[in-house]
Design an enzyme around this catalytic site. Structure first.
Site, PDB file in Angstrom:
ATOM      1  N   ASN A   7      88.842  16.325  48.796  1.00 56.21           N
ATOM      2  CA  ASN A   7      88.542  17.693  48.382  1.00 56.21           C
ATOM      3  C   ASN A   7      89.805  18.533  48.535  1.00 56.21           C
ATOM      4  O   ASN A   7      90.317  18.687  49.653  1.00 56.21           O
ATOM      5  CB  ASN A   7      87.423  18.258  49.261  1.00 56.21           C
ATOM      6  CG  ASN A   7      87.004  19.661  48.837  1.00 56.21           C
ATOM      7  OD1 ASN A   7      87.871  20.512  48.594  1.00 56.21           O
ATOM      8  ND2 ASN A   7      85.713  19.912  48.748  1.00 56.21           N
ATOM      9  N   HIS A  10      91.510  23.463  49.704  1.00 53.62           N
ATOM     10  CA  HIS A  10      92.342  24.308  50.576  1.00 53.62           C
ATOM     11  C   HIS A  10      93.827  24.265  50.255  1.00 53.62           C
ATOM     12  O   HIS A  10      94.608  25.039  50.807  1.00 53.62           O
ATOM     13  CB  HIS A  10      92.000  24.037  52.041  1.00 53.62           C
ATOM     14  CG  HIS A  10      90.567  24.402  52.314  1.00 53.62           C
ATOM     15  ND1 HIS A  10      90.113  25.700  52.170  1.00 53.62           N
ATOM     16  CD2 HIS A  10      89.492  23.648  52.602  1.00 53.62           C
ATOM     17  CE1 HIS A  10      88.813  25.716  52.392  1.00 53.62           C
ATOM     18  NE2 HIS A  10      88.401  24.495  52.635  1.00 53.62           N
ATOM     19  N   HIS A  43      85.472  22.538  44.761  1.00 52.56           N
ATOM     20  CA  HIS A  43      84.318  23.427  44.844  1.00 52.56           C
ATOM     21  C   HIS A  43      84.666  24.722  44.141  1.00 52.56           C
ATOM     22  O   HIS A  43      85.446  25.522  44.658  1.00 52.56           O
ATOM     23  CB  HIS A  43      83.999  23.673  46.322  1.00 52.56           C
ATOM     24  CG  HIS A  43      82.794  24.517  46.544  1.00 52.56           C
ATOM     25  ND1 HIS A  43      82.393  24.883  47.813  1.00 52.56           N
ATOM     26  CD2 HIS A  43      81.899  25.081  45.688  1.00 52.56           C
ATOM     27  CE1 HIS A  43      81.292  25.624  47.724  1.00 52.56           C
ATOM     28  NE2 HIS A  43      80.984  25.754  46.453  1.00 52.56           N
ATOM     29  N   ARG A  45      83.760  28.017  43.628  1.00 55.52           N
ATOM     30  CA  ARG A  45      82.847  28.974  44.223  1.00 55.52           C
ATOM     31  C   ARG A  45      82.641  30.184  43.316  1.00 55.52           C
ATOM     32  O   ARG A  45      83.563  30.566  42.584  1.00 55.52           O
ATOM     33  CB  ARG A  45      83.379  29.460  45.578  1.00 55.52           C
ATOM     34  CG  ARG A  45      83.225  28.462  46.708  1.00 55.52           C
ATOM     35  CD  ARG A  45      83.776  29.019  48.018  1.00 55.52           C
ATOM     36  NE  ARG A  45      83.344  28.213  49.166  1.00 55.52           N
ATOM     37  CZ  ARG A  45      82.255  28.465  49.889  1.00 55.52           C
ATOM     38  NH1 ARG A  45      81.475  29.497  49.563  1.00 55.52           N
ATOM     39  NH2 ARG A  45      81.936  27.689  50.916  1.00 55.52           N
ATOM     40  N   ARG A  49      87.236  32.112  45.704  1.00 49.99           N
ATOM     41  CA  ARG A  49      88.166  32.363  46.822  1.00 49.99           C
ATOM     42  C   ARG A  49      89.299  31.340  46.857  1.00 49.99           C
ATOM     43  O   ARG A  49      90.344  31.614  47.414  1.00 49.99           O
ATOM     44  CB  ARG A  49      87.420  32.375  48.151  1.00 49.99           C
ATOM     45  CG  ARG A  49      86.893  31.031  48.551  1.00 49.99           C
ATOM     46  CD  ARG A  49      86.234  31.070  49.925  1.00 49.99           C
ATOM     47  NE  ARG A  49      84.967  31.801  49.899  1.00 49.99           N
ATOM     48  CZ  ARG A  49      84.089  31.769  50.916  1.00 49.99           C
ATOM     49  NH1 ARG A  49      84.361  31.055  51.996  1.00 49.99           N
ATOM     50  NH2 ARG A  49      82.963  32.439  50.866  1.00 49.99           N
ATOM     51  N   GLU A  70      81.911  20.406  42.762  1.00 49.30           N
ATOM     52  CA  GLU A  70      80.896  21.024  43.615  1.00 49.30           C
ATOM     53  C   GLU A  70      80.630  22.434  43.114  1.00 49.30           C
ATOM     54  O   GLU A  70      81.579  23.165  42.798  1.00 49.30           O
ATOM     55  CB  GLU A  70      81.387  21.108  45.062  1.00 49.30           C
ATOM     56  CG  GLU A  70      81.471  19.774  45.744  1.00 49.30           C
ATOM     57  CD  GLU A  70      81.895  19.920  47.188  1.00 49.30           C
ATOM     58  OE1 GLU A  70      82.513  20.924  47.539  1.00 49.30           O
ATOM     59  OE2 GLU A  70      81.595  19.018  47.975  1.00 49.30           O
ATOM     60  N   THR A 101      80.685  25.968  53.883  1.00 48.25           N
ATOM     61  CA  THR A 101      79.293  25.585  53.695  1.00 48.25           C
ATOM     62  C   THR A 101      78.600  25.438  55.048  1.00 48.25           C
ATOM     63  O   THR A 101      79.146  24.809  55.963  1.00 48.25           O
ATOM     64  CB  THR A 101      79.226  24.257  52.930  1.00 48.25           C
ATOM     65  OG1 THR A 101      79.906  24.452  51.694  1.00 48.25           O
ATOM     66  CG2 THR A 101      77.799  23.835  52.670  1.00 48.25           C
ATOM     67  N   GLU A 151      74.373  13.732  48.831  1.00 47.89           N
ATOM     68  CA  GLU A 151      75.514  13.747  49.756  1.00 47.89           C
ATOM     69  C   GLU A 151      75.001  14.324  51.064  1.00 47.89           C
ATOM     70  O   GLU A 151      74.567  15.481  51.107  1.00 47.89           O
ATOM     71  CB  GLU A 151      76.673  14.583  49.216  1.00 47.89           C
ATOM     72  CG  GLU A 151      77.827  14.638  50.212  1.00 47.89           C
ATOM     73  CD  GLU A 151      79.096  15.249  49.666  1.00 47.89           C
ATOM     74  OE1 GLU A 151      79.319  15.221  48.443  1.00 47.89           O
ATOM     75  OE2 GLU A 151      79.875  15.777  50.495  1.00 47.89           O
ATOM     76  N   HIS A 191      81.620  16.820  54.924  1.00 45.19           N
ATOM     77  CA  HIS A 191      81.751  18.139  55.566  1.00 45.19           C
ATOM     78  C   HIS A 191      82.121  18.013  57.035  1.00 45.19           C
ATOM     79  O   HIS A 191      81.385  17.483  57.848  1.00 45.19           O
ATOM     80  CB  HIS A 191      80.513  19.032  55.435  1.00 45.19           C
ATOM     81  CG  HIS A 191      80.850  20.453  55.837  1.00 45.19           C
ATOM     82  ND1 HIS A 191      81.409  21.370  54.966  1.00 45.19           N
ATOM     83  CD2 HIS A 191      80.804  21.060  57.036  1.00 45.19           C
ATOM     84  CE1 HIS A 191      81.647  22.498  55.628  1.00 45.19           C
ATOM     85  NE2 HIS A 191      81.288  22.350  56.880  1.00 45.19           N
TER      86      HIS A 191
HETATM   87  C1  LIG Z   1      79.985  21.297  50.451  1.00 46.06           C
HETATM   88  C2  LIG Z   1      81.059  21.153  51.448  1.00 46.06           C
HETATM   89  O1  LIG Z   1      80.865  20.861  52.591  1.00 46.06           O
HETATM   90  C3  LIG Z   1      82.458  21.335  51.025  1.00 46.06           C
HETATM   91  O2  LIG Z   1      82.748  20.423  50.070  1.00 46.06           O
HETATM   92  C4  LIG Z   1      82.695  22.715  50.482  1.00 46.06           C
HETATM   93  O3  LIG Z   1      83.775  22.678  49.598  1.00 46.06           O
HETATM   94  C5  LIG Z   1      83.003  23.627  51.652  1.00 46.06           C
HETATM   95  O4  LIG Z   1      83.430  24.851  51.152  1.00 46.06           O
HETATM   96  P1  LIG Z   1      84.980  25.218  51.322  1.00 46.06           P
HETATM   97  O5  LIG Z   1      85.773  24.145  50.639  1.00 46.06           O
HETATM   98  O6  LIG Z   1      85.080  26.566  50.660  1.00 46.06           O
HETATM   99  O7  LIG Z   1      85.242  25.235  52.800  1.00 46.06           O
HETATM  100  N1  LIG Z   2      81.364  17.911  50.478  1.00 48.44           N
HETATM  101  C1  LIG Z   2      82.313  17.838  51.567  1.00 48.44           C
HETATM  102  C2  LIG Z   2      83.699  18.025  51.062  1.00 48.44           C
HETATM  103  O1  LIG Z   2      83.955  17.940  49.870  1.00 48.44           O
HETATM  104  C3  LIG Z   2      84.796  18.301  52.011  1.00 48.44           C
HETATM  105  O2  LIG Z   2      84.345  19.007  53.133  1.00 48.44           O
HETATM  106  P1  LIG Z   2      85.466  19.279  54.261  1.00 48.44           P
HETATM  107  O3  LIG Z   2      86.057  17.944  54.628  1.00 48.44           O
HETATM  108  O4  LIG Z   2      86.508  20.190  53.653  1.00 48.44           O
HETATM  109  O5  LIG Z   2      84.706  19.910  55.398  1.00 48.44           O
END
Ligand SMILES: CC(=O)[C@@H](O)[C@H](O)COP(=O)(O)O
Ligand SMILES: NCC(=O)COP(=O)(O)O
Length: 240
Positions: A7, A10, A43, A45, A49, A70, A101, A151, A191
Site C-alpha cells: 500500500n 503514505h 486508498h 479517500r 488526503r 481501496e 481506518t 480482507e 492493517h
Molecule cells: C483499510 C486499511 O487498513 C488501509 O489500507 C487504509 O489505507 C488505511 O488508511 P490510510 O492509508 O489513510 O492510513
Molecule cells: N488494507 C490494509 C492496507 O492496505 C495497509 O494498511 P497499513 O499497513 O498501512 O496499516
C-alpha cells in the site's frame, strides 16, 4: 505463503505535505514491483488526503502486477472504479475525522446496499474484497453480498499488548480465515502489520495476500523502497 500487496498511500502523504509533485507514488510502485511486490494497493479517500485521482489513473497504466483500489462504498467511488477498472476493489469504511481506518466495514448492518455495490462492480468485471472484522456475522453477510474476497482487519492483532492478547487475536484471525474459506470466500488481511508482527499472520493457512503499507513506507524513507519491500518479503517467508 501469501503474496504481498504494497500500500503506497503514505508516499502520497509526504507529497501532499507540501502539495507538490514528489515523491511520486507511481515511481514508488515501480520500485516496489522491481523489489518483488505482488500487487499495489492504494486508498482513494473521499477527502483526498493522500492518493489523488491522477495517481490511480497513472497506476492503472503502469502497474504490472495487480492494482487494488481501496475505496468507500459510495456512488462517487463506484463511478471512478468503473472508469479506471482496477484489478480489484476493496470496500473499506471511511470517516473524515479518522487518522486511519478504525475497524472493518459493517456488512451485516447494510447488506442490501453493499450487495448492490458488489453486483455493480463485479458485473463490470471488477472482483470485490470486503474489509471486515473477522466476526462470524460479518463473514456470513460478506458471503451474502456475492463478494469474492474478504480482507480481515488485523488492527486489533497489531495493537495487542503482550503475548497472551496477541495470541488471542491471532487465533481470532485464524478462526475467521477458516470460516471465510468454508463459506467459499477468498481471504486477504491487513492493517497495522509490521516487520515484527507479520510472520504469524503470513502463516495462517489459506491466507492469500497481505496488504501492508505504513510500515514499509516508514522503512523505505530510511533505507529505500526496494530494500524495504525485499525485507518484508523475507519476513513473510520467515527468512528475516
Ligand atoms: C483499510 C486499511 O487498513 C488501509 O489500507 C487504509 O489505507 C488505511 O488508511 P490510510 O492509508 O489513510 O492510513
Ligand atoms: N488494507 C490494509 C492496507 O492496505 C495497509 O494498511 P497499513 O499497513 O498501512 O496499516
Amino acid at each position: 505463503m501469501p503474496t504481498l500487496g504494497v500500500n503506497i498511500d503514505h508516499i502520497a502523504t509526504i507529497r501532499q505535505a507540501r502539495r507538490t509533485v514528489e515523491p511520486d507514488p507511481v515511481a514508488a510502485a515501480v520500485l516496489a514491483e522491481l523489489a518483488g511486490a505482488d500487487g499495489i494497493t492504494v486508498h482513494l479517500r473521499e477527502d483526498r488526503r493522500h492518493i489523488q485521482d491522477r495517481d490511480v489513473r497513472l497506476l492503472r497504466q503502469t502497474v504490472r502486477t495487480h492494482l487494488n483500489l481501496e475505496m468507500a462504498a459510495t456512488a462517487e467511488m463506484v463511478e471512478i472504479a468503473l472508469d479506471i477498472k482496477p484489478d480489484y476493489v476493496t470496500l473499506v469504511p471511511e470517516k473524515r475525522e479518522e487518522i486511519t481506518t478504525e475497524g472493518g466495514l459493517d456488512i451485516a448492518g447494510q447488506c442490501d446496499r453493499i450487495t448492490q455495490v458488489v453486483s455493480t462492480l463485479q458485473g463490470a468485471g471488477i472482483p470485490v474484497s470486503l474489509f471486515i472484522d473477522a466476526e462470524p456475522e460479518q463473514i456470513a453477510a460478506s458471503k451474502q453480498t456475492t463478494a469474492r474476497f474478504v480482507e480481515l482487519h488485523t488492527g486489533r492483532y497489531a495493537e495487542a499488548q503482550g503475548e497472551a492478547e496477541r495470541a488471542e487475536e491471532l487465533s481470532y484471525l485464524t478462526v475467521g480465515t477458516k470460516e471465510a474459506i468454508a463459506a467459499g470466500l477468498r481471504v486477504n488481511a491487513g492493517h497495522g502489520l509490521t516487520y515484527q508482527n507479520t510472520y504469524p499472520v503470513a502463516c495462517i493457512e489459506g491466507m492469500e495476500e497481505l496488504n501492508i503499507g505504513h510500515t514499509i513506507i516508514s522503512r523505505a524513507v530510511l533505507v529505500g523502497m526496494e530494500r524495504a519491500v525485499r525485507e518484508m518479503k523475507q519476513v513473510m517467508r520467515g527468512d528475516y
